[in-house]
Design a protein around this motif. Structure first.
Motif, mmCIF file in Angstrom:
data_model
loop_
_atom_site.group_PDB
_atom_site.id
_atom_site.type_symbol
_atom_site.label_atom_id
_atom_site.label_comp_id
_atom_site.label_asym_id
_atom_site.label_seq_id
_atom_site.Cartn_x
_atom_site.Cartn_y
_atom_site.Cartn_z
ATOM 1 N N PRO A 198 0.812 -1.228 0.000
ATOM 2 C CA PRO A 198 0.000 0.000 0.000
ATOM 3 C C PRO A 198 0.844 1.277 0.000
ATOM 4 C CG PRO A 198 -0.804 -1.556 1.657
ATOM 5 C CD PRO A 198 0.479 -2.119 1.126
ATOM 6 N N PHE A 199 1.988 1.253 0.676
ATOM 7 C CA PHE A 199 2.849 2.448 0.659
ATOM 8 C C PHE A 199 3.339 2.717 -0.766
ATOM 9 C CE2 PHE A 199 7.111 4.312 0.612
ATOM 10 C CZ PHE A 199 6.862 5.532 1.224
ATOM 11 N N ILE A 200 3.757 1.668 -1.453
ATOM 12 C CA ILE A 200 4.261 1.854 -2.817
ATOM 13 C C ILE A 200 3.129 2.356 -3.720
ATOM 14 C CG2 ILE A 200 5.280 0.685 -4.824
ATOM 15 C CD1 ILE A 200 6.351 -1.438 -2.697
ATOM 16 N N GLN A 201 1.955 1.726 -3.579
ATOM 17 C CA GLN A 201 0.822 2.080 -4.439
ATOM 18 C C GLN A 201 0.263 3.465 -4.155
ATOM 19 O OE1 GLN A 201 -1.606 -1.375 -3.632
ATOM 20 N NE2 GLN A 201 -1.713 -1.908 -5.806
ATOM 21 N N ASN A 202 0.071 3.759 -2.885
ATOM 22 C CA ASN A 202 -0.687 4.966 -2.521
ATOM 23 C C ASN A 202 0.186 6.162 -2.189
ATOM 24 O OD1 ASN A 202 -2.921 3.273 -2.768
ATOM 25 N ND2 ASN A 202 -2.787 2.672 -0.608
ATOM 26 N N THR A 203 1.475 5.950 -1.989
ATOM 27 C CA THR A 203 2.349 7.055 -1.612
ATOM 28 C C THR A 203 3.510 7.212 -2.591
ATOM 29 O OG1 THR A 203 1.752 6.712 0.693
ATOM 30 C CG2 THR A 203 3.712 8.038 0.273
ATOM 31 N N TYR A 204 4.324 6.174 -2.727
ATOM 32 C CA TYR A 204 5.542 6.293 -3.536
ATOM 33 C C TYR A 204 5.207 6.654 -5.000
ATOM 34 C CZ TYR A 204 10.019 4.608 -5.666
ATOM 35 O OH TYR A 204 11.187 4.464 -6.377
ATOM 36 N N ILE A 205 4.391 5.841 -5.650
ATOM 37 C CA ILE A 205 4.099 6.099 -7.065
ATOM 38 C C ILE A 205 3.405 7.458 -7.261
ATOM 39 C CG2 ILE A 205 2.776 5.296 -9.087
ATOM 40 C CD1 ILE A 205 3.519 2.423 -8.249
ATOM 41 N N PRO A 206 2.356 7.772 -6.474
ATOM 42 C CA PRO A 206 1.751 9.109 -6.631
ATOM 43 C C PRO A 206 2.737 10.251 -6.351
ATOM 44 C CG PRO A 206 0.317 7.681 -5.334
ATOM 45 C CD PRO A 206 1.584 6.921 -5.550
ATOM 46 N N ASN A 207 3.618 10.082 -5.378
ATOM 47 C CA ASN A 207 4.591 11.147 -5.085
ATOM 48 C C ASN A 207 5.533 11.376 -6.260
ATOM 49 O OD1 ASN A 207 5.174 10.750 -1.451
ATOM 50 N ND2 ASN A 207 3.420 11.514 -2.597
ATOM 51 N N VAL A 208 5.951 10.307 -6.916
ATOM 52 C CA VAL A 208 6.816 10.469 -8.090
ATOM 53 C C VAL A 208 6.051 11.203 -9.190
ATOM 54 C CG1 VAL A 208 8.182 9.290 -9.863
ATOM 55 C CG2 VAL A 208 8.161 8.404 -7.530
ATOM 56 N N GLN A 209 4.787 10.839 -9.352
ATOM 57 C CA GLN A 209 3.959 11.499 -10.372
ATOM 58 C C GLN A 209 3.810 12.995 -10.050
ATOM 59 O OE1 GLN A 209 2.752 9.864 -13.266
ATOM 60 N NE2 GLN A 209 2.603 12.056 -13.761
ATOM 61 N N THR A 210 3.602 13.304 -8.768
ATOM 62 C CA THR A 210 3.479 14.700 -8.348
ATOM 63 C C THR A 210 4.757 15.467 -8.671
ATOM 64 O OG1 THR A 210 1.983 14.097 -6.570
ATOM 65 C CG2 THR A 210 3.117 16.199 -6.329
ATOM 66 N N LEU A 211 5.889 14.850 -8.404
ATOM 67 C CA LEU A 211 7.167 15.504 -8.698
ATOM 68 C C LEU A 211 7.298 15.739 -10.205
ATOM 69 C CD1 LEU A 211 9.826 16.432 -7.261
ATOM 70 C CD2 LEU A 211 10.810 14.275 -8.041
ATOM 71 N N ALA A 212 6.920 14.739 -10.990
ATOM 72 C CA ALA A 212 7.006 14.869 -12.453
ATOM 73 C C ALA A 212 6.066 15.968 -12.948
ATOM 74 C CB ALA A 212 6.676 13.538 -13.117
ATOM 75 N N ASN A 213 4.892 16.086 -12.321
ATOM 76 C CA ASN A 213 3.963 17.148 -12.720
ATOM 77 C C ASN A 213 4.546 18.532 -12.438
ATOM 78 O OD1 ASN A 213 2.212 15.101 -13.351
ATOM 79 N ND2 ASN A 213 0.909 15.352 -11.539
ATOM 80 N N GLY A 214 5.291 18.633 -11.341
ATOM 81 C CA GLY A 214 5.887 19.921 -10.976
ATOM 82 C C GLY A 214 7.088 20.276 -11.834
ATOM 83 N N TYR A 215 7.701 19.282 -12.414
ATOM 84 C CA TYR A 215 8.912 19.508 -13.228
ATOM 85 C C TYR A 215 8.785 18.802 -14.581
ATOM 86 C CZ TYR A 215 11.267 21.305 -9.046
ATOM 87 O OH TYR A 215 11.629 22.053 -7.949
ATOM 88 N N PRO A 216 7.773 19.183 -15.377
ATOM 89 C CA PRO A 216 7.511 18.438 -16.618
ATOM 90 C C PRO A 216 8.659 18.517 -17.629
ATOM 91 C CG PRO A 216 6.153 20.423 -16.495
ATOM 92 C CD PRO A 216 6.808 20.278 -15.165
ATOM 93 N N ASP A 217 9.474 19.567 -17.541
ATOM 94 C CA ASP A 217 10.607 19.653 -18.482
ATOM 95 C C ASP A 217 11.594 18.497 -18.275
ATOM 96 O OD1 ASP A 217 10.721 21.065 -16.053
ATOM 97 O OD2 ASP A 217 12.465 22.234 -16.684
ATOM 98 N N TYR A 218 11.566 17.892 -17.064
ATOM 99 C CA TYR A 218 12.482 16.779 -16.815
ATOM 100 C C TYR A 218 12.009 15.464 -17.461
ATOM 101 C CZ TYR A 218 15.652 19.609 -14.255
ATOM 102 O OH TYR A 218 16.584 20.561 -13.965
ATOM 103 N N LEU A 219 10.907 15.549 -18.208
ATOM 104 C CA LEU A 219 10.533 14.413 -19.061
ATOM 105 C C LEU A 219 11.275 14.476 -20.388
ATOM 106 C CD1 LEU A 219 6.747 14.424 -18.211
ATOM 107 C CD2 LEU A 219 8.294 12.494 -17.842
ATOM 108 N N SER A 220 11.996 15.576 -20.593
ATOM 109 C CA SER A 220 12.817 15.620 -21.821
ATOM 110 C C SER A 220 14.275 15.995 -21.534
ATOM 111 C CB SER A 220 12.191 16.575 -22.842
ATOM 112 O OG SER A 220 11.905 17.798 -22.238
ATOM 113 N N ILE A 221 14.636 16.056 -20.263
ATOM 114 C CA ILE A 221 16.033 16.341 -19.913
ATOM 115 C C ILE A 221 16.704 15.027 -19.502
ATOM 116 C CG2 ILE A 221 17.516 17.467 -18.175
ATOM 117 C CD1 ILE A 221 15.498 19.787 -18.155
ATOM 118 N N GLY A 222 17.952 14.863 -19.915
ATOM 119 C CA GLY A 222 18.746 13.726 -19.427
ATOM 120 C C GLY A 222 18.531 12.430 -20.182
ATOM 121 N N ARG A 223 18.220 12.513 -21.461
ATOM 122 C CA ARG A 223 17.928 11.278 -22.205
ATOM 123 C C ARG A 223 19.170 10.428 -22.448
ATOM 124 N NH1 ARG A 223 17.840 9.086 -27.377
ATOM 125 N NH2 ARG A 223 16.028 7.795 -27.851
#
Ligand code: NFE
Ligand code: MG
Length: 504
Positions: free
Chosen positions: A205-230
């Motif tokens: 439950p921690f991985i499902q309800n906290t870890y994965i959503p937290n990573v998604q939240t971070l990605a939403n806040g820094y969307p440019d990092y979906l194209s940085i560091g390829r």
């Protein structure tokens, strides 16, 4: 402004000692990284000290290469010896080997996100380990910030429980003594199975309800990092978590892709070789089965204690993103945030599989089959949390005559090869925009997305308490940025004037 060379040494919040040198210049009106060099700054000698020891020592000694991924070294060591001895281990042993490695993945991935990586993006409270830090480019609002800060503490507890889960079958973590050629030393009693299920009932439950959503939240806040560091987009996985004893049916399969393709190619181990043109080792390119560890320092052009592993002379990125991509589980992109997201999703995949494996244990079944011949050469391929890991062994009457380890971080943080091609992290840094040249946090974000471990990469001996390791490669006129916290519980002091003491 002329191009500027920046050195970050040591890069903190990773394991071991990494120095990064980047050239920053303005191209098309964007200030960005135009060149990069990654240096492993410490020599180790595990491959040398294994020589002439009994084979049974290998899983125990190689686990001491690293405290964060020891289990994978135990696994690679016994797989190599199983192959020499041509022994098929009982299902119970295969499953318990998987379970302890799986627990190690969970703790390592949670550690990486909450305790090593998130600090690059979050402006935390005015206390350690959040401060001192660079203030550049912190974009998250107060509530997201406080969520991630409070989950830092929750994640410590989750990580501890993942360790305890591994210890149910592994006896202890880190460095479980249970991995032996031919099997495993634990009996999967019913009580242990129940105990392990209970830990998974907290962790999943921690991985499902906290870890994965937290990573998604971070990605939403820094969307440019979906194209940085390829980087190159070349991805390699040896495969891990055998589902039966065929050697080919794995939870995460073996394969390789070129330049972000969806076509998965076969892995031919014979195409793997380590180059040393820019590494402080003597000799030329060698396949690991015939590999050598012969330090040569100083050496013209060399700048790292890491060798440069290549597949068919090409650099490959390894790690959770490579595994999940090869397996068809994650193909959204190759970038800083994709690495974090693939790592989080892999954590869930492994944890869910562990629950299945617990149901497959037979509490009265065998855990060991006697190995055969103790003479011959073989390799053991597996996946450490950070990526593809191989041990190559030669045995003569049960004694080790040759041992070579090629770790994931050696692939990722490798220096240039004989053709001058950069290693994967070096390449991933090219084009990274840098807003504030005095606080190149963007560079560190790219590096951390690979979760590097230099302890593994150079398989080093720990120096004694008073040992000093002199920093290498500094020249006048270069700027240096120093920081201190290791982030993983170890103490690291940086001595002014060029020495390191390492007191972990
Ligand atoms: Ni020291 Fe390791 C992993 C291995 S990285 S952490 O995961 O092998 O090179
Ligand atoms: Mg090696």
């Amino acid at each position: 402004m002329p191009a500027v060379t920046k050195i970050i040494d040591p890069v903190t919040r990773l394991e071991g000692h990494l120095k990064i040198e980047v050239t920053i210049d303005t191209v098309n009106q964007v200030q960005q990284v135009t060149d990069a060099k990654a240096t492993g700054t410490l020599f180790r000698g595990f491959e040398i000290l294994l020589q002439n020891r009994p084979a049974e020592d290998a899983p125990h000694i190689t686990q001491r290469i690293c405290g964060v991924c020891p289990v994978s070294h135990g696994m690679a060591a016994v797989l190599a010896q199983d192959a020499v001895a041509k022994v098929t281990v009982p299902d119970n042993a295969r499953i318990m080997r998987n379970l302890v490695l799986g627990a190690n993945y969970i703790q390592s991935h949670i550690l990486h996100f909450y305790h090593l990586a998130v600090q690059d993006f979050v402006d935390g409270p005015g206390m350690a380990p959040w401060q001192p830090s660079w203030s550049s480019d912190k974009r998250l609002d107060a509530s997201t910030t406080s969520l991630l800060v409070s989950n830092y503490v929750t994640a410590l507890s989750m990580r501890r429980q993942a360790h305890e889960l591994g210890a149910v079958f592994g006896g202890r973590l880190p460095h479980p003594p249970t991995y032996i050629s031919g099997g495993f030393t634990t009996v999967p009693r019913a009580g242990r199975i129940t105990q392990a299920k209970n830990y998974l009932n907290t962790l999943i439950p921690f991985i499902q309800n906290t870890y994965i959503p937290n990573v998604q939240t971070l990605a939403n806040g820094y969307p440019d990092y979906l194209s940085i560091g390829r980087g190159y987009g070349n991805l390699l996985a040896y495969g891990v978590f055998d589902e039966d004893n065929t050697g080919t049916n794995k939870l995460l399969g073996q394969g390789r892709v070129a330049n972000g393709a969806t076509t998965v190619n076969k892995v031919n181990v014979g195409y793997i070789a380590e180059q040393v043109a820019y590494s402080w080792y003597a000799g030329g390119t060698l396949k690991p089965a015939a590999g050598a560890t012969t330090p040569q320092y100083p050496k013209t052009n060399a700048y790292s204690w890491l060798k440069a592993p290549r597949y068919s002379k090409k650099p490959y990125e390894v790690g959770p993103l490579a595994r999940m991509w090869v397996n068809g589980d994650y193909r959204q992109g190759i970038s800083v945030m994709d690495r974090h997201m693939a790592r989080a999703q892999e954590t869930l995949k492994v944890a869910l599989a562990m629950r299945e494996w617990l149901g497959q244990l037979n509490s009265s079944g065998a855990v060991y089959a006697k190995p055969g011949s103790q003479t011959g050469s073989a390799f053991g391929l597996t996946e450490a949390p950070r990526g593809a890991l191989g041990h190559w062994i030669s045995l003569n009457g049960g004694k080790i005559s040759k041992y070579q380890v090629v770790t994931p971080t050696c692939w990722n943080a490798s220096p240039r090869d004989a053709a001058g091609k950069r290693g994967p992290i070096e390449q991933a840094l090219i084009g990274t925009p840098v807003l504030n040249i005095d606080e190149p946090v963007e560079v560190v974000r790219v590096i951390h997305s690979f979760d590097p471990c230099l302890s593994c990469a150079v398989h080093v001996m720990r120096p004694g308490k008073k040992a000093k390791v002199v920093k290498l490669g500094h020249s006048h006129g270069e700027e240096e940025i120093q920081a201190h916290d290791h982030g993983d519980g170890r103490v690291h002091t940086h001595v002014r004037g060029g020495g390191h003491t390492h007191g972990d």
